[in-house]
Motif scaffolding. Structure first.
Motif, mmCIF file in Angstrom:
data_model
loop_
_atom_site.group_PDB
_atom_site.id
_atom_site.type_symbol
_atom_site.label_atom_id
_atom_site.label_comp_id
_atom_site.label_asym_id
_atom_site.label_seq_id
_atom_site.Cartn_x
_atom_site.Cartn_y
_atom_site.Cartn_z
ATOM 1 N N PRO A 23 46.128 56.973 74.725
ATOM 2 C CA PRO A 23 46.301 55.850 73.784
ATOM 3 C C PRO A 23 45.097 54.913 73.852
ATOM 4 C CG PRO A 23 47.712 55.572 75.712
ATOM 5 C CD PRO A 23 47.101 56.925 75.833
ATOM 6 N N LYS A 24 44.898 54.152 72.777
ATOM 7 C CA LYS A 24 43.739 53.248 72.736
ATOM 8 C C LYS A 24 43.795 52.213 73.839
ATOM 9 C CE LYS A 24 42.533 53.753 67.850
ATOM 10 N NZ LYS A 24 42.344 53.062 66.543
ATOM 11 N N GLN A 25 44.995 51.695 74.091
ATOM 12 C CA GLN A 25 45.151 50.714 75.158
ATOM 13 C C GLN A 25 45.643 51.411 76.426
ATOM 14 O OE1 GLN A 25 47.762 47.645 73.689
ATOM 15 N NE2 GLN A 25 46.124 46.652 72.527
ATOM 16 N N LYS A 26 45.104 51.020 77.559
ATOM 17 C CA LYS A 26 45.486 51.639 78.820
ATOM 18 C C LYS A 26 46.979 51.495 79.046
ATOM 19 C CE LYS A 26 43.949 52.078 83.574
ATOM 20 N NZ LYS A 26 43.031 51.560 84.629
ATOM 21 N N SER A 27 47.600 52.605 79.426
ATOM 22 C CA SER A 27 49.053 52.615 79.569
ATOM 23 C C SER A 27 49.454 52.751 81.027
ATOM 24 C CB SER A 27 49.636 53.783 78.767
ATOM 25 O OG SER A 27 51.019 53.907 78.986
ATOM 26 N N ARG A 87 52.451 53.868 81.656
ATOM 27 C CA ARG A 87 53.473 54.907 81.623
ATOM 28 C C ARG A 87 52.903 56.223 82.127
ATOM 29 N NH1 ARG A 87 56.519 55.181 76.015
ATOM 30 N NH2 ARG A 87 57.820 56.544 77.309
ATOM 31 N N LYS A 108 50.830 57.896 67.457
ATOM 32 C CA LYS A 108 50.105 56.975 68.343
ATOM 33 C C LYS A 108 50.944 56.639 69.574
ATOM 34 C CE LYS A 108 47.265 54.841 64.706
ATOM 35 N NZ LYS A 108 47.606 55.785 63.646
ATOM 36 N N ASP A 137 52.269 55.732 73.137
ATOM 37 C CA ASP A 137 51.661 54.760 74.058
ATOM 38 C C ASP A 137 51.600 55.283 75.487
ATOM 39 O OD1 ASP A 137 54.330 54.707 74.645
ATOM 40 O OD2 ASP A 137 54.551 52.523 74.600
ATOM 41 N N PHE A 138 51.510 56.605 75.642
ATOM 42 C CA PHE A 138 51.351 57.208 76.967
ATOM 43 C C PHE A 138 50.408 58.403 76.839
ATOM 44 C CE2 PHE A 138 55.169 58.736 74.857
ATOM 45 C CZ PHE A 138 54.976 60.099 74.818
#
Length: 309
Positions: A228-232, A234, A283, A285-286
């Protein structure tokens, strides 16, 4: 709306259904009774309405206790009722269904429509010109996400179906890998490939035994990673798929009856790849790691034998 739609699907409750809710409801009720049909059955009722369009309508009763498989089976029947007419647009309308029932039913119908409309590999010298479904209008239920998940699942499902349908001379391990790497560039997946040399160094004897009879040294394990674009925070999901593009059985040669269709032995990898595509479309988030074991099990002097170690 029926003045512009020549094809429609009506979804109604299995219990306490009032036919007067339907356009031309009384006439439909008469036809259902005359045909000896019960809307509480798992069969679709099809008729042409007495409007200017003579709209072809397929009607199904939705049981809230039905499984996802049963809903998809019913949805396939609903689509089949319209297939011969090759509609370019179709209406799907819910009457008297509770929101959760309507949502599940519409998702199943949408999945069936998107699968039926997808062009599969065709090797005819004069291929049929497909009539594509361009518009799907849904009435009586509004999806909060615009059916984003159902559409993403359909794209992944159709990718898996298309790859599995390719003949074995078209989808060799090398060609398969190149197709996937092209897809990886499009979706910005990170890729890595463990070829035969690297797998020997890791002691991957079982996999290499399957591949050793192949005249082409194109086997290996392909690794794809979605992030994902933002660090996760999860945990990552791991997908592992068997990609044996054809399985002759090796020296334990399969007879024709059981060898036919063995180009589908790579379907596990296609399902893993389709799942990765769907999660990317959504998209997720993990992170997702996808490992695809690509090889062919050929017969030949180098093929593995029983009692080999």
């Amino acid at each position: 709306a029926l003045d512009i739609h020549a094809n429609a699907i009506f979804l109604v409750p299995v219990q306490d259904f009032d036919a007067n809710l339907l356009p031309f409801g009384r006439e439909i009720a008469k036809r259902v009774k005359r045909a000896g049909h019960k809307l509480d059955s798992d069969k679709v009722f099809t008729t042409d309405l007495p409007n200017a369009n003579a709209t072809r309508v397929a009607i199904a009763a939705i049981d809230p206790a039905s499984s996802a498989f049963e809903r998809l089976t019913l949805a396939r029947q609903l689509m089949a009722a319209h297939k011969a007419q090759k509609p370019q647009q179709i209406a799907v309308a819910c009457f008297g269904l509770k929101p959760n029932e309507a949502g599940r039913a519409c998702e199943a119908v949408l999945a069936a429509l998107l699968a039926a409309d997808f062009p599969m590999p065709d090797y005819k010298s004069k291929p049929d010109k497909p009539a594509r479904l361009r518009e799907i209008h849904i009435y009586g239920y509004a999806s909060a996400d615009g059916y984003a998940r159902t559409i993403a699942e359909a794209r992944g499902n159709n990718l898996a179906r298309w790859l599995t349908a390719l003949p074995p001379n078209e989808l060799t391990p090398g060609n398969y890998r190149r197709r996937i790497e092209k897809l990886a560039r499009e979706y910005k997946w990170k890729t890595g490939f463990l070829d035969i040399k690297k797998l020997k160094a890791r002691g991957a004897g079982a996999f290499l035994a399957v591949a050793q009879g192949s005249p082409e040294p194109d086997a290996g394990i392909l690794h794809l990673r979605y992030a994902p674009k933002q660090k996760s925070s999860r945990a990552a999901l791991a997908l592992v798929g068997k990609g044996i593009c054809f399985d002759t059985g090796g020296t334990n040669l399969k007879p024709a009856k059981y060898m036919h269709g063995m180009h589908e032995d790579m379907e596990g990898s296609a399902v893993a790849l389709g799942t990765l595509l769907a999660l990317t479309e959504l998209k997720a988030d993990f992170p997702v790691d996808c490992w695809l074991a690509l090889a062919q099990n050929h017969i030949g002097p180098k093929a593995y034998k029983q009692n080999d170690v």
